[in-house]
Design a protein around this motif. Structure first.
Motif, mmCIF file in Angstrom:
data_model
loop_
_atom_site.group_PDB
_atom_site.id
_atom_site.type_symbol
_atom_site.label_atom_id
_atom_site.label_comp_id
_atom_site.label_asym_id
_atom_site.label_seq_id
_atom_site.Cartn_x
_atom_site.Cartn_y
_atom_site.Cartn_z
ATOM 1 N N ALA A 86 0.829 -1.202 0.000
ATOM 2 C CA ALA A 86 0.000 0.000 0.000
ATOM 3 C C ALA A 86 0.866 1.256 0.000
ATOM 4 O O ALA A 86 0.558 2.239 -0.683
ATOM 5 C CB ALA A 86 -0.932 -0.011 1.210
ATOM 6 N N ARG A 87 1.973 1.229 0.767
ATOM 7 C CA ARG A 87 2.873 2.384 0.791
ATOM 8 C C ARG A 87 3.478 2.631 -0.596
ATOM 9 O O ARG A 87 3.564 3.776 -1.056
ATOM 10 C CB ARG A 87 3.985 2.187 1.821
ATOM 11 N N LEU A 88 3.888 1.567 -1.258
ATOM 12 C CA LEU A 88 4.456 1.712 -2.592
ATOM 13 C C LEU A 88 3.428 2.245 -3.581
ATOM 14 O O LEU A 88 3.758 3.050 -4.464
ATOM 15 C CB LEU A 88 5.004 0.364 -3.077
ATOM 16 N N ARG A 89 2.176 1.840 -3.409
ATOM 17 C CA ARG A 89 1.135 2.328 -4.312
ATOM 18 C C ARG A 89 0.917 3.824 -4.113
ATOM 19 O O ARG A 89 0.772 4.570 -5.084
ATOM 20 C CB ARG A 89 -0.165 1.555 -4.094
ATOM 21 N N VAL A 90 0.907 4.269 -2.852
ATOM 22 C CA VAL A 90 0.759 5.693 -2.575
ATOM 23 C C VAL A 90 1.934 6.470 -3.145
ATOM 24 O O VAL A 90 1.770 7.528 -3.773
ATOM 25 C CB VAL A 90 0.616 5.939 -1.056
ATOM 26 N N GLY A 143 9.386 4.495 -16.476
ATOM 27 C CA GLY A 143 9.818 3.146 -16.824
ATOM 28 C C GLY A 143 8.742 2.112 -16.584
ATOM 29 O O GLY A 143 9.041 0.933 -16.320
ATOM 30 N N MET A 144 7.485 2.527 -16.709
ATOM 31 C CA MET A 144 6.347 1.628 -16.509
ATOM 32 C C MET A 144 5.727 1.304 -17.866
ATOM 33 O O MET A 144 5.876 2.058 -18.830
ATOM 34 C CB MET A 144 5.278 2.278 -15.617
ATOM 35 N N TYR A 161 -2.158 2.379 -16.018
ATOM 36 C CA TYR A 161 -3.610 2.427 -16.053
ATOM 37 C C TYR A 161 -4.235 1.708 -14.856
ATOM 38 O O TYR A 161 -5.426 1.875 -14.583
ATOM 39 C CB TYR A 161 -4.140 1.828 -17.358
ATOM 40 N N SER A 162 -3.444 0.920 -14.152
ATOM 41 C CA SER A 162 -3.966 0.308 -12.921
ATOM 42 C C SER A 162 -4.021 1.324 -11.782
ATOM 43 O O SER A 162 -4.668 1.083 -10.756
ATOM 44 C CB SER A 162 -3.098 -0.882 -12.515
ATOM 45 N N TYR A 163 -3.330 2.465 -11.955
ATOM 46 C CA TYR A 163 -3.392 3.549 -10.975
ATOM 47 C C TYR A 163 -4.463 4.570 -11.363
ATOM 48 O O TYR A 163 -5.248 5.002 -10.516
ATOM 49 C CB TYR A 163 -2.025 4.236 -10.867
ATOM 50 N N LEU A 205 -6.898 10.898 -13.599
ATOM 51 C CA LEU A 205 -5.713 11.516 -12.989
ATOM 52 C C LEU A 205 -5.977 12.988 -12.696
ATOM 53 O O LEU A 205 -5.668 13.475 -11.604
ATOM 54 C CB LEU A 205 -4.518 11.365 -13.928
ATOM 55 N N LEU A 206 -6.546 13.715 -13.652
ATOM 56 C CA LEU A 206 -6.818 15.138 -13.452
ATOM 57 C C LEU A 206 -7.805 15.359 -12.314
ATOM 58 O O LEU A 206 -7.628 16.279 -11.504
ATOM 59 C CB LEU A 206 -7.367 15.744 -14.747
ATOM 60 N N THR A 207 -8.832 14.536 -12.233
ATOM 61 C CA THR A 207 -9.827 14.689 -11.170
ATOM 62 C C THR A 207 -9.186 14.507 -9.798
ATOM 63 O O THR A 207 -9.432 15.284 -8.867
ATOM 64 C CB THR A 207 -10.972 13.680 -11.364
ATOM 65 N N THR A 208 -8.337 13.489 -9.676
ATOM 66 C CA THR A 208 -7.636 13.264 -8.406
ATOM 67 C C THR A 208 -6.679 14.400 -8.102
ATOM 68 O O THR A 208 -6.600 14.898 -6.966
ATOM 69 C CB THR A 208 -6.870 11.934 -8.466
#
Length: 240
Positions: A13-17, A49-50, A56-58, A65-68
């Motif tokens: 979860a930390r890495l995702r954030v 490098g993704m 797109y999983s994020y 992305l813009l909304t967030t």
């Protein structure tokens, strides 16, 4: 103080954030370099490098992305303004208006792309959802400004130029409903005054952020302070 019952985040979860934060930071850099239309998930993925599928999983789309991003930025701005306002007592309406204005300007100078994204440059093809966190933050900011004017209104209604005779039908119905619920004693003229106060707070700030003041004056903060002093005086108030 940290809640002792709160469970620590997992490493995943930390890495995702952290990855989400990096994506948003690169999006702002893209906007700084090429304008709002330059924000691209595929370009961000290449920079990080993704694969496209991984990014797109994020964020499923650029608009997600813009909304967030807008919600995060606008929320940060409002929290900063509210904290500055609340550091002063409620019986100092002039000081609280001044504190709000200075806090917004400081935030804008620290986050110029964020200010432009919230208040300035529309992103081509982007339509903000009605239930977005950015719209909620905008309503919170509007409520804060109306509250500042409501506190000043007993003095301001006699001191500030009256302008035309406004009615509730002059304003957006959603805004009217919210204002009349939160501030039932406030007349339409006070809402019009709120918009004028907002305009004076943001006018010089926007000129500064878009680079129009620096060729004309070496210390834009000085003229901004003078404008806020004049604004507060025009409301029959003083800042302690």
């Amino acid at each position: 103080m940290k809640d002792p019952t709160e469970q620590p985040m997992s490493r995943r979860a930390r890495l995702r954030v952290q990855t989400s934060d990096e994506i948003k930071a690169i999006a702002l850099r893209q906007m700084a370099d090429g304008g709002p239309g330059a924000i691209s998930l595929r370009a961000i993925a290449r920079d990080m490098g993704m694969t496209a599928g991984a990014i797109y999983s994020y964020f499923a789309t650029r608009d997600d992305l813009l909304t967030t991003l807008i919600g995060d930025l606008y929320g940060s701005l409002v929290e900063t303004a509210e904290a500055a306002r609340d550091a002063l007592p409620q019986d100092d309406p002039g000081g609280r208006i001044q504190a709000w204005a200075y806090a917004v300007r400081s935030w804008a100078l620290a986050h110029p792309e964020g200010f432009r994204l919230i208040y300035g440059d529309p992103v081509p093809g982007y339509q903000e959802p009605a239930d977005s966190p950015g719209k909620a933050a905008g309503l919170r900011a509007c409520t804060g400004l109306v509250g500042l004017v409501a506190a000043a209104w007993p003095t301001a209604r006699a001191a500030a130029p009256a302008g035309r005779d406004y009615g509730w039908d002059d304003f957006d119905p959603g805004l009217v409903g919210h204002v009349r619920e939160e501030f039932p004693e406030l007349p339409p003229q006070a809402v019009a005054l709120t918009l004028r106060v907002w305009g004076r707070m943001h006018g010089l700030m926007a000129l500064e952020l878009y680079g129009h003041l620096s060729p004309l004056i070496g210390a834009p903060a000085t003229v901004y302070r003078d404008e806020m002093d004049a604004l507060i005086a025009s409301l029959g108030l003083s800042a302690s």
